[in-house]
Design an enzyme around this catalytic site. Structure first.
Site, PDB file in Angstrom:
ATOM      1  N   ILE A   1      72.754  97.326  78.510  1.00 30.47           N
ATOM      2  CA  ILE A   1      73.499  96.779  79.648  1.00 30.47           C
ATOM      3  C   ILE A   1      74.842  96.289  79.121  1.00 30.47           C
ATOM      4  O   ILE A   1      74.881  95.353  78.317  1.00 30.47           O
ATOM      5  CB  ILE A   1      72.724  95.616  80.306  1.00 30.47           C
ATOM      6  CG1 ILE A   1      71.312  96.075  80.702  1.00 30.47           C
ATOM      7  CG2 ILE A   1      73.499  95.088  81.513  1.00 30.47           C
ATOM      8  CD1 ILE A   1      70.382  94.931  81.094  1.00 30.47           C
TER       9      ILE A   1
ATOM     10  N   GLU B   1      66.708  97.641  73.026  1.00 28.38           N
ATOM     11  CA  GLU B   1      65.614  97.035  72.260  1.00 28.38           C
ATOM     12  C   GLU B   1      65.491  95.543  72.573  1.00 28.38           C
ATOM     13  O   GLU B   1      64.398  95.027  72.826  1.00 28.38           O
ATOM     14  CB  GLU B   1      65.871  97.192  70.746  1.00 28.38           C
ATOM     15  CG  GLU B   1      66.010  98.629  70.288  1.00 28.38           C
ATOM     16  CD  GLU B   1      67.462  99.108  70.262  1.00 28.38           C
ATOM     17  OE1 GLU B   1      68.180  98.920  71.274  1.00 28.38           O
ATOM     18  OE2 GLU B   1      67.866  99.671  69.241  1.00 28.38           O
TER      19      GLU B   1
ATOM     20  N   CYS C   1      70.709  98.949  66.091  1.00 27.84           N
ATOM     21  CA  CYS C   1      71.890  98.401  65.410  1.00 27.84           C
ATOM     22  C   CYS C   1      71.463  97.247  64.502  1.00 27.84           C
ATOM     23  O   CYS C   1      70.324  96.783  64.548  1.00 27.84           O
ATOM     24  CB  CYS C   1      72.920  97.942  66.440  1.00 27.84           C
ATOM     25  SG  CYS C   1      72.488  96.422  67.321  1.00 27.84           S
TER      26      CYS C   1
ATOM     27  N   CYS D   1      70.052  94.191  66.329  1.00 28.13           N
ATOM     28  CA  CYS D   1      68.685  94.396  66.803  1.00 28.13           C
ATOM     29  C   CYS D   1      67.685  94.351  65.654  1.00 28.13           C
ATOM     30  O   CYS D   1      66.581  93.827  65.801  1.00 28.13           O
ATOM     31  CB  CYS D   1      68.564  95.712  67.565  1.00 28.13           C
ATOM     32  SG  CYS D   1      69.246  95.626  69.237  1.00 28.13           S
TER      33      CYS D   1
HETATM   34 ZN    ZN Z   1      71.158  96.862  69.101  1.00 32.60          ZN
END
Ligand code: ZN
Length: 130
Positions: free
Chosen positions: A42, A53, A89, A92
């Site tokens: 988002i 995630e 990433c 995350c």
């Molecule tokens: Zn991420």
């Protein structure tokens, strides 16, 4: 490749709000008890967007979930099939490491349309800890 969580992640991906990058990501978080939480990326005008995630984890944790089995992630350009190796990433990876054990699987579509599985230690071998 017929995989229930890949198919669910593709469905979640359709809800992506990503008008800036046009890169749509979907994630399916599975708990040890068998429940499933979907997430998508988002975006917004600023830099405070959230990845698929973390959306899935935020939904699950806010519903009281504490034990997680796997997360399956698919992503790619809007209107195209998911690309291979849409990896979490760095943000995350650190976030996920807070909530999972060494058995937890991070699943992505690999080369040649296979499914690749990683542990959090594979992806974040030297994560930050207080
Ligand atoms: Zn991420």
């Amino acid at each position: 490749m017929l995989d229930e969580d890949i198919e669910l992640a593709k469905q979640a991906r359709l809800n992506s709000y990503s008008p800036y990058s046009n890169f749509q990501v979907g994630a399916v978080l599975r708990t040890k008890s068998g429940k499933v939480y979907l997430g998508c990326n988002i975006e917004n005008h600023g830099i405070q967007g959230i990845c698929a995630e973390r959306t899935a984890f935020a939904k699950a944790i806010s519903e009281g979930e504490k034990e997680f089995k796997s997360i399956t992630i698919v992503g790619g350009k809007k209107g195209e099939e998911p690309t291979d190796e849409c990896m979490p990433c760095g943000y995350c990876r650190q976030f996920i490491s807070e909530f999972v054990d060494d058995e937890f699987k991070i699943r992505v579509i690999g080369k040649n349309n296979t499914i690749e599985e990683y542990t959090i230690k594979d992806l974040l071998p030297y994560g930050f800890k207080l």
